[in-house]
Scaffold this active site. Structure first.
Site: not given
Lengths: 500, 500
Positions: A30, A76, A270, A275, A279, A317-318, A416
């Protein structure tokens, strides 16, 4: 002449029914953008010159386009739904389309076709990515409802997940429990065990027994953390296994049970918190969660080498954080990241402790310089920087940005970004995905490889009028949901006599 | 048993001499990072919903690792040398290693093996990327020396380039010419024609004659701009052809002459100014130079479909600008970029004109709001933004940053970044480069495909003691260089009796 060439063509292309994998692993890192890969590789090479590639570098086959239906920058939830259902939907959507109608996921389709299924993550198991593979709610924040569907309590098909590992215990506990995140009295932890045969455990020892031995039955849930599991850099191995350990334990258990039942499995893995570190602008948390993702990918690769009926695809996912390596210009310095033994969150917590110490201001400042800035790797702190920490909205983000600047890297956003992610593949037929693909194409590919028809599953879900009404976003529906859950529970119990 | 399996292995792997391409095209999109590709695709999709992929998306096969020998963030010189010579060197190095010793390039090796060679770019032809393929200087800023080597005037092998297209005429003109960038009296423009048989032209008409007809001889240089050629968004088609036109004209001419001489060719193409737009934080210049790169790649693809003895590889040297799509968060808006018909440089020039208008301040401000901000696509300009333009170090960068912010994108650096770039391939054997590669591996691959031995060329270059001494970075060497050039010229003329 023409006749001859047709004949030759026919001879050259005999009709062969291509071999398909029996088991499929989709591994989602992620928030793992292209710069994150270079970032971790450069660090690994700094630590050991012999390391010129990351494990995943060797599995790179393409890129994934990630936009959602309502933004060029996906979240996500929409991305998980894209991979799982093969449809584009709006940011925030979990297993539903733009009309909040449920869509059949590859995991559900696998379950309906007799496969075993697993979700193994390091976030809350109720978080957007795993939720998108097994549940249907119009808003990703409905984690209480997601937990209910995960155990089978309110899912139209009953229990579709056989194995869960991850954090998020709080959404399984009734509000009377001090650790609960629920706003109701539903005790999913007990209900799952009593009524759906789940083994629910938070115990590292129970996991280890599963890990070492040949024992363990499905359905099995290992949920050792109340919220997210720890960042790899902060992980206490006495309490939580690594993602690699969980991945291999899950593979072994699913494989053993699948062989017993003469079937295959679909496993969603995952590396959830790459991710979160983006952030949070924390290069340390980002780095070590990426390295753990690479370790786990390599372990899965070795596992597949011994189980060549299993295929692996992996793609983020990004991107997250807008990471740039080389700010202000033409250099970045992995060495700056070599001192910290923990994440910025960890040192921010120490900072908060020090602030409350009963000592002189000078003593506290000295401790902050030493035990917060210093231990995180920030040297030569200026008075302005110390003042900045004091007034920062988030001490963790402040520290992360500061260390990043020292290292010559930059985070451009707290959210993102739209850049394509890298697609990795290993095992049977994955070479067919060389190139640049829409995220939904990856989902369709996995479904096709397992011989699954997502459309049929979508039709079955949408044929359940009660469920369709109940997941529409309005207050009435939310109330109805509770009644539905109670009524529905009995039917589900009837339907699930066979236990994996 | 052992004997049998060896026999079977031998039977299963007959020795086949694999087919190799006769001609090779390496196409470098300078400064084209992963986010740049998503950026242009999202815009193309905004303009026409039917466009879901860029042309190059279909050719994506892998990633390229780009670091140089002295930084994790490469510059174009070290990167060009990596692709051309297959060695890692320091930032700024043109065709030399860390000891300032010349390295044999794929273009030189091709030339020595009888291939025809071409350099077609939109920057100055003396700029780092093309220079790295055909010349050897210790510092990329030595563009006067690079020009000399390009025409054959001071290159140890004489003339190694058969075809040049690009900007940079100023480095071919003696200092007496008002357009000269040289600090000496060397008139390369005339010398190249008189002594090395070059056709040197700046005329769009001469280019068109080449483009349309079957005429034209080598060596041929089309240099229509004094410095860089125009950004695609600002290009005057009366004066300059597009990169696509140049690429196809070059392919046709090289192919025709190669067939006459029963040989093949190596062509270096570059979309040079995607990079400049990144340095300048100008989304408009960046966008339209990327789209032109895609047009040219598609045209080359179609050309290869008619000439299947030609293979194409393409990869950027590095990312530029630290572009992030989605700042502050979860969205970016291509529509904001739809109004501007020119680059920020263009509107900055208009701004400078307006400042000198003989009018009231209010009139000038109104014009600036309308003809600078407005025409570039920046609405609702605040007084603070107008003041910002007035005090900006670079009006162009100020405008670029402002439009970018309106569009929800961000540039993190005025330089390059370390992220891997995408590798594209089309044609014979390029599928062998699926995966993640060091930039030097791409160079070695092309050399191997053309049957070239770069090491031999390096040895030949380094055996030229005079040349080796002359390109060392000291003042004495610089003086010696002039003498060498004069002495050496005679030898080169002798060596080159055959003219392509």
């Amino acid at each position: 002449m023409k006749g001859t060439s047709i004949l030759l063509a026919a001879m050259a292309m005999p009709v062969i029914h291509a071999a398909k994998p029996k088991n499929y692993v989709f591994f989602l890192p992620d928030g793992y953008g292209p710069a994150s890969e270079t970032f971790a590789r450069d660090y690994a090479n700094f630590v050991d010159e012999a390391t010129v590639k990351l494990p995943v570098d060797s599995f790179a086959i393409g890129q994934v386009r990630t936009k959602s239906s309502d933004s060029l920058v996906t979240d996500s939830a929409a991305a998980a739904t894209a991979y799982a259902c093969g449809i584009k939907t709006y940011n925030g959507a979990i297993g539903v389309d733009g009309n909040h109608l449920p869509c059949g996921t590859v995991l559900e389709a696998a379950k309906l076709n007799g496969y075993l299924t697993g979700l193994v993550v390091t976030s809350r198991i109720t978080h957007a990515s795993p939720a998108g593979f097994a549940t249907h709610v119009y808003d990703r924040d409905m984690e209480a409802e997601i937990a209910e569907q995960l155990v089978g309590y309110s899912h139209p098909f009953g229990r579709v997940v056989d194995l869960m590992m991850g954090g998020g215990k709080c959404f399984f506990l009734p509000q009377s429990d001090e650790n609960s995140c629920r706003e109701d009295d539903v005790d999913l932890w007990s209900t799952a065990q009593k009524r759906y045969d789940w083994t629910m455990t938070s115990s590292r020892e129970a996991f280890d027994n599963l890990h070492k031995g040949e024992s363990g039955d499905l359905p099995f849930a290992f949920i050792p953390a109340n919220s997210h599991m720890a960042y790899e850099a902060d992980r206490d191995p006495q309490r939580e296994p690594s993602l690699t350990e969980m991945a291999i334990t899950a593979l072994n258990l699913l494989d053993r049970k699948a062989k017993e039942h003469e079937t295959g499995f679909f496993l969603f893995l995952e590396a959830s918190r790459i991710d979160h570190a983006g952030h949070g602008h924390d290069p340390i948390a980002h780095l070590f969660d990426i390295i753990e993702y690479n370790r786990a990918m390599l372990a899965v690769k070795h596992w597949i080498d011994d189980h060549d009926d299993t295929a692996l695809l992996s793609a983020a996912d990004h991107e997250c954080g807008g990471l740039t390596l080389g700010v202000p210009d033409y250099a970045w310095y992995p060495s700056v990241l070599a001192r910290a033994e923990h994440t910025s969150e960890y040192y921010a917590a120490i900072y908060k402790d020090i602030v409350h110490f009963n000592s002189t201001e000078a003593q506290r400042e000295s401790l902050i310089i030493d035990r917060v800035f210093g231990d995180y790797g920030i040297d030569n702190v200026t008075p302005k920087e110390i003042a900045g920490l004091v007034t920062a909205n988030s001490a963790a983000i402040f520290l992360g940005d500061l260390l990043s600047a020292r290292a010559g890297i930059n985070w451009s956003t707290l959210g993102h970004s739209a850049v394509d992610t890298t697609l990795f593949g290993y095992g049977l037929n994955t070479e067919k995905l060389v190139g640049n693909f829409e995220n939904i194409e990856v989902g369709h590919f996995i479904a096709a490889e397992l011989g699954l028809k997502l459309k049929d599953v979508t039709e079955q879900l949408q044929a359940n009028q009660n469920f369709v009404k109940l997941i529409q976003p309005n207050v009435k529906a939310k109330k109805l949901l509770k009644r539905f859950q109670l009524e529905h529970e009995h039917d589900i119990m009837q339907a699930h006599t066979r236990k994996h």
